[in-house]
Scaffold this motif. Structure first.
Motif, PDB file in Angstrom:
ATOM      1  N   GLU A 184      17.513  66.136  21.369  1.00 41.72           N
ATOM      2  CA  GLU A 184      18.148  67.436  21.164  1.00 41.72           C
ATOM      3  C   GLU A 184      17.131  68.575  21.167  1.00 41.72           C
ATOM      4  N   GLY A 224      19.279  62.274  20.422  1.00 36.58           N
ATOM      5  CA  GLY A 224      18.588  63.109  19.457  1.00 36.58           C
ATOM      6  C   GLY A 224      17.713  62.264  18.561  1.00 36.58           C
ATOM      7  N   TYR A 269      22.682  67.257  18.924  1.00 39.38           N
ATOM      8  CA  TYR A 269      22.391  66.151  19.840  1.00 39.38           C
ATOM      9  C   TYR A 269      23.013  66.446  21.212  1.00 39.38           C
TER      10      TYR A 269
END
Length: 480
Positions: free
Chosen positions: A272, A310, A319
């Motif tokens: 992420e 993530g 994410y």
């Protein structure tokens, strides 16, 4: 394929020659970096000794007149060397902050006298050997003070900029080869995307020997940009004892194609965004990542091969929660214990996987398809993994005998299995009679624009991929 013009003046700006010849600029600290403008070219000529200096790029080029810093090779093809060890910064050059002097050899950012929202545009750096930004080395800064490099740095640091090309360089002996950053500051000020690094191209570089021994936070490349393309690069092994990843990416819409990636805790780590989450989540491209035509070789004992989603517990809202498209790659996992191909962070992550070759060394006891993610307790991990036609070692299992992975694994019946590698492990080229020959399938509709057009050979020569036979072969290399 990125075609590089010879390192010659553009004809649209000034020509600065750095080299040992008569009339040339003798050292990098004498180049007026702060005055470069659209169309200017800084040509660094090969010499027998390194240039112990730094490069600072804040200029605004144009699409038809980029600012270029390029290397003129020696008689045997040698790249000129730019070394941060014992380097001298241009006196009086006002970096935006002293930290940017201490973290890199090449910096792309605004200068302190410029407006806060200024950012470089249309910059190209190619044909150099860049090295020497590491805490074990020191340099002389722009005020004449001797300083060490900081640990979190890079040979090439892109703090902000649009339309940046880093190509055909050897990058080594730094903490990280390339780092880029973006932030949401522009949204707070309402002044364009000045704080977002956009349209970054990393092409044809050889990056090796980077990282910090004992650290898993420092990687060969660590990029957070919008619209980044990694292509035709060779990621060599990291510095001995380094624990980071080969390619770590927090970008919007990354395209990772035709690379040779060796080593790393994760070979590819797509996680992420951190500093520009609001910008990223507004862009639909954040939900798609494209990985194709790559050769990947790694030790299975160091970590999962491909990580998508993530990596910060408590930050699940940012994410990727989209789709990883993974096709026509050849993956060789080495070692003698367990090995895992994919790690999808949550059940909201999905991977479409087709036309690949997945090989495990015979000594690997537990060749596994998936692994759960342990750093997000209480979050269902495992993802949705959709398998098309791929070749894989017949000993594979989804999660191994002692593991449970959430999500779903679909399409196992589509796999082609075997007990011996279907390709030559040195060249990755399919063997005669192999079941991977002519066996590629069409991908999902979303992938039709991403054509497998090139391949890396032997393993560093770039070539067009020509279909031989009735169809494309599985994997990253076509049999000739």
């Amino acid at each position: 394929m990125l075609a590089l013009a010879p390192c010659e003046p553009s004809g649209k700006g000034r020509d600065y020659q750095v080299g040992p010849g008569a009339g040339q600029i003798a050292s990098l600290d004498q180049v007026p970096w702060e005055r470069l403008a659209a169309g200017d070219t800084v040509r660094i000529f090969h010499r027998s000794t390194p240039y112990r200096g730094k490069i600072m790029l804040n200029a605004e080029g144009r699409a038809d007149a980029p600012v270029r810093v390029c290397g003129v090779r020696g008689p045997n093809g040698e790249r000129p060397v730019v070394d941060g060890k014992d380097a001298t910064t241009r006196p009086g050059l006002k970096y935006a902050h002293p930290l940017y002097e201490q973290n890199s050899v090449v910096t792309i950012h605004r200068l302190q006298p410029q407006l806060w929202e200024a950012y470089p545009k249309y910059i190209q750096i190619d044909g150099l050997s860049i090295r020497g930004a590491h805490p074990q080395y020191s340099f002389t800064d722009s005020t004449g003070v001797r300083r060490p490099y900081v640990e979190f740095g890079a040979c090439v640091w892109v703090e902000r900029g649009h339309n940046i090309v880093i190509a055909d360089n050897e990058i080594t002996d730094c903490t990280q080869a390339i780092f880029s950053r973006s932030s949401d500051e522009w949204q707070n000020q309402g002044k364009g995307e000045f704080s977002v690094t956009r349209n970054l191209r990393i092409s044809g570089n050889y990056m090796h020997g980077n990282g910090v021994a004992g650290s898993y936070l420092i990687h060969t490349t660590y990029v957070q940009s919008a619209n980044v393309v990694y292509e035709f690069n060779r990621y060599g092994p990291m510095r001995p004892g380094a624990l980071g990843n080969a390619l770590k990416d927090r970008s919007v819409g990354p395209v990772i194609r035709y690379n040779r990636i060796e080593g790393g805790a994760h070979s590819i780590d797509l996680v992420e965004t951190e500093d520009y989450a609001e910008t990223a989540k507004l862009d639909p491209a954040y939900r798609s990542s494209w990985v194709y035509g790559n050769q990947i070789v790694k030790d299975g004992r160091t970590g999962t091969t491909i990580h998508y989603g993530g990596d910060h517990a408590g930050n699940e809202a940012s994410y990727r929660k989209g789709t990883l498209y993974f096709f026509n790659n050849t993956v060789h996992v080495t070692g003698d214990d367990y090995a895992v191909l994919f790690q999808l962070s949550t059940t909201e992550e999905k991977a479409e996987v087709w036309n690949n070759v997945f090989m495990f060394d015979p000594a690997i006891k537990y060749p596994r398809m998936r692994e759960k993610q342990d750093n997000a307790p209480g979050i269902a991990s495992g993802g949705i993994l959709n398998l098309g036609r791929n070749w894989i070692d017949a000993r594979w299992s989804d999660a191994g005998p002692w593991h449970t992975v959430g999500g779903k694994l679909n399409g196992a019946a589509n796999l082609i299995t075997g007990t011996t590698p279907p390709v030559d492990l040195a060249t990755m080229r399919p063997l005669a009679g192999s079941p991977v020959l002519d066996n590629a399938q069409a991908g999902p509709a979303a992938a039709q624009a991403y054509v497998v057009a090139y391949e890396m050979q032997n393993p560093t020569e770039l070539a067009k991929r020509l279909v031989v036979g009735s169809g494309l072969d599985l994997g990253a290399v076509e049999r000739q």
